[in-house]
Design a protein around this motif. Sequence first.
Motif, PDB file in Angstrom:
ATOM      1  N   GLN A  74       0.826  -1.214   0.000  1.00  0.00           N
ATOM      2  CA  GLN A  74       0.000   0.000   0.000  1.00  0.00           C
ATOM      3  C   GLN A  74       0.856   1.259   0.000  1.00  0.00           C
ATOM      4  O   GLN A  74       0.558   2.225  -0.717  1.00  0.00           O
ATOM      5  N   ASN A  75       1.935   1.264   0.755  1.00  0.00           N
ATOM      6  CA  ASN A  75       2.823   2.426   0.786  1.00  0.00           C
ATOM      7  C   ASN A  75       3.552   2.600  -0.537  1.00  0.00           C
ATOM      8  O   ASN A  75       3.793   3.734  -0.994  1.00  0.00           O
ATOM      9  N   THR A  76       3.911   1.481  -1.160  1.00  0.00           N
ATOM     10  CA  THR A  76       4.613   1.546  -2.447  1.00  0.00           C
ATOM     11  C   THR A  76       3.731   2.167  -3.513  1.00  0.00           C
ATOM     12  O   THR A  76       4.182   3.004  -4.309  1.00  0.00           O
ATOM     13  N   TYR A  77       2.466   1.768  -3.532  1.00  0.00           N
ATOM     14  CA  TYR A  77       1.527   2.292  -4.538  1.00  0.00           C
ATOM     15  C   TYR A  77       0.757   3.513  -4.035  1.00  0.00           C
ATOM     16  O   TYR A  77      -0.100   4.044  -4.744  1.00  0.00           O
ATOM     17  N   LYS A  78       1.048   3.908  -2.780  1.00  0.00           N
ATOM     18  CA  LYS A  78       0.498   5.138  -2.199  1.00  0.00           C
ATOM     19  C   LYS A  78      -1.034   5.168  -2.222  1.00  0.00           C
ATOM     20  O   LYS A  78      -1.659   6.189  -2.542  1.00  0.00           O
ATOM     21  N   THR A  79      -1.640   4.043  -1.888  1.00  0.00           N
ATOM     22  CA  THR A  79      -3.094   3.974  -1.823  1.00  0.00           C
ATOM     23  C   THR A  79      -3.532   2.774  -1.003  1.00  0.00           C
ATOM     24  O   THR A  79      -2.816   1.762  -0.931  1.00  0.00           O
ATOM     25  N   LYS A  80      -4.721   2.913  -0.412  1.00  0.00           N
ATOM     26  CA  LYS A  80      -5.387   1.780   0.220  1.00  0.00           C
ATOM     27  C   LYS A  80      -6.619   1.365  -0.576  1.00  0.00           C
ATOM     28  O   LYS A  80      -7.364   0.484  -0.162  1.00  0.00           O
ATOM     29  N   GLU A  81      -6.789   2.035  -1.720  1.00  0.00           N
ATOM     30  CA  GLU A  81      -7.833   1.628  -2.649  1.00  0.00           C
ATOM     31  C   GLU A  81      -7.363   0.389  -3.405  1.00  0.00           C
ATOM     32  O   GLU A  81      -6.264  -0.122  -3.188  1.00  0.00           O
ATOM     33  N   PHE A  82      -8.183  -0.081  -4.342  1.00  0.00           N
ATOM     34  CA  PHE A  82      -7.852  -1.294  -5.081  1.00  0.00           C
ATOM     35  C   PHE A  82      -6.523  -1.144  -5.819  1.00  0.00           C
ATOM     36  O   PHE A  82      -6.288  -0.163  -6.534  1.00  0.00           O
ATOM     37  N   ILE A  83      -5.637  -2.125  -5.631  1.00  0.00           N
ATOM     38  CA  ILE A  83      -4.347  -2.160  -6.324  1.00  0.00           C
ATOM     39  C   ILE A  83      -4.361  -3.364  -7.261  1.00  0.00           C
ATOM     40  O   ILE A  83      -4.360  -4.508  -6.810  1.00  0.00           O
ATOM     41  N   PRO A  84      -4.410  -3.144  -8.574  1.00  0.00           N
ATOM     42  CA  PRO A  84      -4.472  -4.262  -9.518  1.00  0.00           C
ATOM     43  C   PRO A  84      -3.153  -5.015  -9.589  1.00  0.00           C
ATOM     44  O   PRO A  84      -2.107  -4.515  -9.142  1.00  0.00           O
ATOM     45  N   LEU A  85      -3.213  -6.195 -10.159  1.00  0.00           N
ATOM     46  CA  LEU A  85      -1.998  -6.996 -10.310  1.00  0.00           C
ATOM     47  C   LEU A  85      -1.044  -6.359 -11.311  1.00  0.00           C
ATOM     48  O   LEU A  85       0.150  -6.232 -11.048  1.00  0.00           O
ATOM     49  N   HIS A  86      -1.582  -5.984 -12.467  1.00  0.00           N
ATOM     50  CA  HIS A  86      -0.747  -5.344 -13.485  1.00  0.00           C
ATOM     51  C   HIS A  86      -1.647  -4.582 -14.451  1.00  0.00           C
ATOM     52  O   HIS A  86      -2.329  -5.180 -15.262  1.00  0.00           O
ATOM     53  N   GLU A  87      -1.647  -3.277 -14.334  1.00  0.00           N
ATOM     54  CA  GLU A  87      -2.463  -2.468 -15.230  1.00  0.00           C
ATOM     55  C   GLU A  87      -1.578  -1.770 -16.256  1.00  0.00           C
ATOM     56  O   GLU A  87      -0.414  -1.482 -15.997  1.00  0.00           O
ATOM     57  N   PRO A  88      -2.106  -1.502 -17.438  1.00  0.00           N
ATOM     58  CA  PRO A  88      -1.307  -0.853 -18.480  1.00  0.00           C
ATOM     59  C   PRO A  88      -1.066   0.621 -18.177  1.00  0.00           C
ATOM     60  O   PRO A  88      -1.802   1.230 -17.392  1.00  0.00           O
ATOM     61  N   ARG A  89      -0.049   1.168 -18.807  1.00  0.00           N
ATOM     62  CA  ARG A  89       0.241   2.593 -18.707  1.00  0.00           C
ATOM     63  C   ARG A  89       0.241   3.181 -20.113  1.00  0.00           C
ATOM     64  O   ARG A  89       0.977   2.717 -20.987  1.00  0.00           O
ATOM     65  N   PHE A  90      -0.585   4.200 -20.317  1.00  0.00           N
ATOM     66  CA  PHE A  90      -0.645   4.887 -21.607  1.00  0.00           C
ATOM     67  C   PHE A  90      -0.208   6.328 -21.369  1.00  0.00           C
ATOM     68  O   PHE A  90      -1.008   7.178 -20.997  1.00  0.00           O
ATOM     69  N   ILE A  91       1.069   6.587 -21.563  1.00  0.00           N
ATOM     70  CA  ILE A  91       1.635   7.891 -21.184  1.00  0.00           C
ATOM     71  C   ILE A  91       2.335   8.584 -22.341  1.00  0.00           C
ATOM     72  O   ILE A  91       2.941   9.637 -22.154  1.00  0.00           O
ATOM     73  N   GLY A  92       2.233   7.997 -23.544  1.00  0.00           N
ATOM     74  CA  GLY A  92       2.971   8.541 -24.682  1.00  0.00           C
ATOM     75  C   GLY A  92       2.075   8.944 -25.831  1.00  0.00           C
ATOM     76  O   GLY A  92       1.099   9.688 -25.667  1.00  0.00           O
ATOM     77  N   ASN A  93       2.365   8.402 -27.002  1.00  0.00           N
ATOM     78  CA  ASN A  93       1.702   8.798 -28.241  1.00  0.00           C
ATOM     79  C   ASN A  93       0.515   7.913 -28.622  1.00  0.00           C
ATOM     80  O   ASN A  93       0.094   7.919 -29.783  1.00  0.00           O
ATOM     81  N   GLU A  94      -0.015   7.169 -27.656  1.00  0.00           N
ATOM     82  CA  GLU A  94      -1.084   6.231 -27.983  1.00  0.00           C
ATOM     83  C   GLU A  94      -2.279   6.916 -28.657  1.00  0.00           C
ATOM     84  O   GLU A  94      -2.743   6.479 -29.716  1.00  0.00           O
ATOM     85  N   LYS A  95      -2.792   7.988 -28.063  1.00  0.00           N
ATOM     86  CA  LYS A  95      -3.969   8.652 -28.633  1.00  0.00           C
ATOM     87  C   LYS A  95      -3.635   9.303 -29.977  1.00  0.00           C
ATOM     88  O   LYS A  95      -4.451   9.275 -30.914  1.00  0.00           O
TER      89      LYS A  95
END
Length: 381
Positions: free
Chosen positions: A10-31
């Motif tokens: 929880q501290n690593t992901y800075k949340t106590k909400e739902f932490i998925p196993l592996h979610e994608p990251r779209f931070i570049g030129n995808e759109k």
Amino acid sequence: MFEDVISFIQNTYKTKEFIPLHEPRFIGNEKKYLNECIDSTFVSSAGKFVDEFEEKIASYTGAKYAIATSNGTSALHVSLLLANVEQNDEVITQALTFVATCNAIRYCGAQPIFVDVDRDTMGLSPSALKGFLENNTTVKKQQCVNNKTGRVIKACVPMHTFGHPCRIDEIKDICNKYYIFLIEDAAESVGSFYKDKHTGNFGQVGVMSFNGNKIITAGGGGCIVTSDKRLAKKAKHLTMTAKVPHKWDFNHDMVGYNYRMPNLNAALLVAQLENLDNFIHSKRKLANMYEDFFKATDYTFVKELAECKSNYWLNSILLQNKQQRDEFLNEANSQNIMSRPIWTLMNKLPMFEYAQFDDLTNSEWLEERVVNIPSSVINMN
């Protein structure tokens, strides 16, 4: 009992909400690339992004050729066809794998044979493979024949489990000796290297997946990599319904498959590839944090071996036994931390319980203990 582990995640992901196993990251030129693809109207299996992706993934992995497919399972199916796997042939693989590996074998009408894995890689064990072949097969006319069934063992499909390379060079040498076609299941190991060589390049062909939970994703998608021009040409032909090229005629010269990756998916992947090295940097940083934390616990963090560079697609820990594993899974998931066990062994599934298998001591040991914990990219620094 597991409060410290849960608190650390929880501290690593800075949340106590739902932490998925592996979610994608779209931070570049995808759109940007998706809009460009839509504007071009080439959204299906023809378009510039499919060709661009094939060129870039081949360059990244060091393979001479890449063939984009609709998903990793279709890539496995075609790879088995490239090995001339047919009805009643046999294919050696590991029992500790995702079901797609064995499904693809059955698509060809072939039968799987299960051998054990190494505990430290969770991938196919060279010693187990060698022992099975020495004790159960005979080489006749450059074919490996199973003494028990009389069938030909055409191919071997080891997997780089959770991104950790198996001892693929040793497996390759054994397969060469027994005239067995080597297909690397590198579905989970995009960005992983063994002895400075990208996974997927040791066998005649390698297979990769870009499912929604993989390190880079197109929502789906897969590919075959190879340095054999003949195999590459046949693979592309098979994935494009075996259509003979012509400006207008529809002629097909064999049974083919509609397995080509759509241009829309390829547009996503081209953008994802631009951040692959950053994703791996972040994931390896996360793995180092986990490794340091678990040193002070009773649980073992699964880490890469010497001469390996893992993408750490999914981080794994070893619990002490099945009971403790189940207690951890219950506690973590009840605290909104998505965790999962490793797969049920393939020989225990009803579709494959008839299959021949060797001693699976390591596979059974791992099945009772391995847990995957959250592994999403946490930052880009």
